[in-house]
Motif scaffolding. Structure first.
Motif, PDB file in Angstrom:
ATOM      1  N   ARG A 259       0.849  -1.202   0.000  1.00  0.00           N
ATOM      2  CA  ARG A 259       0.000   0.000   0.000  1.00  0.00           C
ATOM      3  C   ARG A 259       0.878   1.243   0.000  1.00  0.00           C
ATOM      4  O   ARG A 259       1.696   1.434   0.906  1.00  0.00           O
ATOM      5  CB  ARG A 259      -0.937  -0.004   1.203  1.00  0.00           C
ATOM      6  CG  ARG A 259      -1.890  -1.182   1.118  1.00  0.00           C
ATOM      7  CD  ARG A 259      -3.007  -1.126   2.115  1.00  0.00           C
ATOM      8  NE  ARG A 259      -3.794  -2.352   2.023  1.00  0.00           N
ATOM      9  CZ  ARG A 259      -4.807  -2.653   2.804  1.00  0.00           C
ATOM     10  NH1 ARG A 259      -5.177  -1.805   3.752  1.00  0.00           N
ATOM     11  NH2 ARG A 259      -5.466  -3.780   2.644  1.00  0.00           N
TER      12      ARG A 259
ATOM     13  N   HIS B 110       1.823   1.157  10.295  1.00  0.00           N
ATOM     14  CA  HIS B 110       1.672   1.046   8.837  1.00  0.00           C
ATOM     15  C   HIS B 110       2.998   0.786   8.141  1.00  0.00           C
ATOM     16  O   HIS B 110       3.985   1.462   8.402  1.00  0.00           O
ATOM     17  CB  HIS B 110       1.068   2.333   8.260  1.00  0.00           C
ATOM     18  CG  HIS B 110      -0.390   2.494   8.558  1.00  0.00           C
ATOM     19  ND1 HIS B 110      -0.842   3.186   9.662  1.00  0.00           N
ATOM     20  CD2 HIS B 110      -1.489   2.049   7.908  1.00  0.00           C
ATOM     21  CE1 HIS B 110      -2.169   3.157   9.661  1.00  0.00           C
ATOM     22  NE2 HIS B 110      -2.583   2.467   8.611  1.00  0.00           N
TER      23      HIS B 110
ATOM     24  N   GLU C 204       0.368   4.059   0.862  1.00  0.00           N
ATOM     25  CA  GLU C 204      -0.255   5.103   1.672  1.00  0.00           C
ATOM     26  C   GLU C 204       0.838   5.816   2.437  1.00  0.00           C
ATOM     27  O   GLU C 204       1.750   5.199   2.963  1.00  0.00           O
ATOM     28  CB  GLU C 204      -1.326   4.535   2.602  1.00  0.00           C
ATOM     29  CG  GLU C 204      -0.878   3.324   3.415  1.00  0.00           C
ATOM     30  CD  GLU C 204      -2.037   2.605   4.110  1.00  0.00           C
ATOM     31  OE1 GLU C 204      -3.195   3.025   3.936  1.00  0.00           O
ATOM     32  OE2 GLU C 204      -1.774   1.642   4.820  1.00  0.00           O
TER      33      GLU C 204
HETATM   34 MN    MN Z   1      -5.232   1.689   5.839  1.00  0.00          MN
END
Ligand code: MN
Ligand code: ATP
Length: 490
Positions: free
Chosen positions: A241, A250, A243
């Motif tokens: 991801r 994360h 992001e």
């Molecule tokens: Mn997320």
């Protein structure tokens, strides 16, 4: 060449070694053994603490004074690799139950102590991240990665025992429709001069796959295809991801376990997820006790530096036992919002983000629910449909979907799942509302066309689970080589 009749392991040069953990788990009976490993410390020109990664406990190797050449012993430095043959005897000294009286020491690899960056002292986790290639050789990361391994093994064991099929879903995907996160593009087109269409847009027909492709954010959609044939399946693979979340939870590249089950409703789904998490914890408690005890002590030491109110209520092992013994709390999203609105934290304006029905709960809200209010893992279900993905089953109230997230103390969201929308008309209607192209997902929709069934699934973030079990505060410290914004070293 192998002499006739001799078992192969007696002839191999290296595999005749015994692992240090095996020795320490047994008794010292003056047997002759060979060990190989790396020097942690060497003191009094006599005592070598040798570690081979099988346990944090070093084997004390005794190089009796006068038995070895002084010049040779100078090469026994921290992190040098040794092969030692010797007699395993009960230890007279304090601190270890046995030691190896060396009869022969061979240096397999020298290590320059002036240049070796790890000293036998405490290093910060931040510093160790910069030398992630060597941090495996520390006690903390030894324990973390042995636990990580045990969890990975237990995951396969859990599903295998229940008849789930392990399915490998693609890592390069042609579908960018799911919307679970920002994606990394996969392309062999030249960056500086890509082929273009007449309108100036990039012509992906010229690309390697003849279309736009990305690294997968989830194997779920493909998992559903398999579940609607095999009944119960799971995936366990890397997901990506892009992001830009610089948090302690994360990663841009992380591993996810995604079971997908036909004939399961949301209740069955929650039951599976809860027993899965408990099984993993129980497995590690049984098989990695020593590492957990080390990690518990590490966490306790670290928390001593924190103010009282920032410390955990329970030690690591206590916490894991507590989670095993107690049912997870199960509430609806609406109940969760009510609890937050009634909370002293909300009334005293302690939350940074506002609370009202319909919000996508922020980490501070999730943590309030699990850490302050319930003090245990919480399963929240029936979320507003506008904050959740198109494939989640719509509830009769017209506002919510049969989604469920599991929130864990210290971590926040650890599992995200749902019952899937099996009704073709409802699914297509929702896709149109959310501008998801139905033609691109023709293969996904075929599952609803040909023998659709109620089915459910969830995703467990592997690293978040490792964090939970090891008590490590930063997700970068539970994966060997973390990928996060602006870092992809090693
Ligand atoms: Mn997320
Ligand atoms: P979050 O809100 O924490 O970003 P999410 O809602 O994006 O999570 P899902 O798309 O439901 O998460 O993914 C399923 C699970 O994968 C999550 O419950 C979490 O455990 C894990 N996960 C999601 N994003 C990441 C990430 N960037 N790094 C590590 N694990 C992640």
């Amino acid at each position: 060449m192998r002499p006739k009749g001799l078992p192969i392991y007696l002839c191999a040069m290296f595999n005749q070694r015994t692992k240090i953990k095996t020795l320490l788990d047994g008794e010292a009976n003056n047997q002759e053994v060979t060990v190989m490993g790396w020097v942690r410390t060497f003191r009094n020109n006599q005592f070598i603490a040798l570690n081979d990664g099988s346990t944090n406990t070093n084997l004390q190797v005794v190089a009796e004074l006068g038995s070895f050449d002084d010049e040779f012993l100078k090469r026994v430095t921290t992190s040098a690799a040794l092969k030692v043959r010797g007699i395993l005897v009960p230890s007279l000294g304090k601190g270890q139950k046995m030691e190896l009286k060396a009869t022969a020491i061979e240096i397999l690899g020298d290590s320059d102590p002036e240049k070796y960056p790890l000293q036998p002292k405490k290093h910060s986790l931040e510093f160790l991240r910069e030398i992630a290639h060597l941090r495996f050789r520390t006690n903390t990361f030894g324990s973390v990665f042995r636990v990580r391994h045990a969890l990975a093994y237990a995951i396969h064991k859990f599903y295998n025992e229940r008849g789930f099929l392990y399915i490998h879903t693609p890592i390069i995907t042609g579908s960018d429709a799911e919307g679970a996160g920002e994606m990394f593009r996969v392309s062999t087109l030249p960056f500086d001069n890509p082929p273009r269409n007449e309108d100036g847009s990039i012509n992906y027909k010229e690309d390697f796959f003849g279309r736009n492709t990305n690294l997968t954010v989830s194997g779920q959609l493909e998992g559903e295809l398999a579940a609607t044939a095999f009944g119960e399946i799971y995936t366990f693979g890397p997901t990506f991801r892009a992001e830009n979340s610089n948090t302690s939870r994360h990663l841009a590249e992380f591993w996810m376990i995604e079971p997908e089950m036909a004939f399961y409703d949301i209740e069955d789904n929650m039951n599976l997820a809860e027993s899965f998490i408990k099984y993993l914890i129980a497995y590690v408690m049984e098989h990695n006790r020593e590492d957990l005890e080390f990690l518990a002590q590490r966490q306790a030491d670290e928390e001593k530096q924190l103010p009282q109110d920032k410390r955990s209520d329970m030690g690591l092992i206590e916490k894991l036992e507590f989670v095993l013994k107690n049912d997870f709390e199960r509430i609806t999203y609406t109940e969760a919002i009510d609890i937050l609105l009634q909370s002293p934290a909300y009334k005293k304006k302690k939350f940074q983000y506002d609370v009202s029905w319909g919000i996508d709960m922020q980490s501070e809200h999730e943590r309030y629910l699990v850490e302050k209010h319930f003090k245990k893992p919480v399963i929240v279900r029936n979320y507003p449909k506008h904050i959740k993905a198109f494939y989640m089953r719509q509830n009769d109230d017209g506002k919510t979907v049969a989604a469920m997230d599991i929130l864990a103390p210290g971590i926040g969201e650890i599992v995200g799942g749902s019952q899937r929308e099996e009704r073709m008309d409802k699914l297509v209607e929702r896709m149109k509302e959310m501008h998801i192209p139905t033609d691109e997902l023709w293969w996904y929709l075929d599952t609803r066309r040909f023998g659709t069934v109620p089915h459910s699934g969830f995703g467990l973030g592997f690293e978040r689970m490792v964090q939970f079990v090891t008590g490590m505060g930063n997700i970068r410290d539970v994966i060997p080589f973390p990928r996060t914004p602006k870092t992809a070293e090693f």
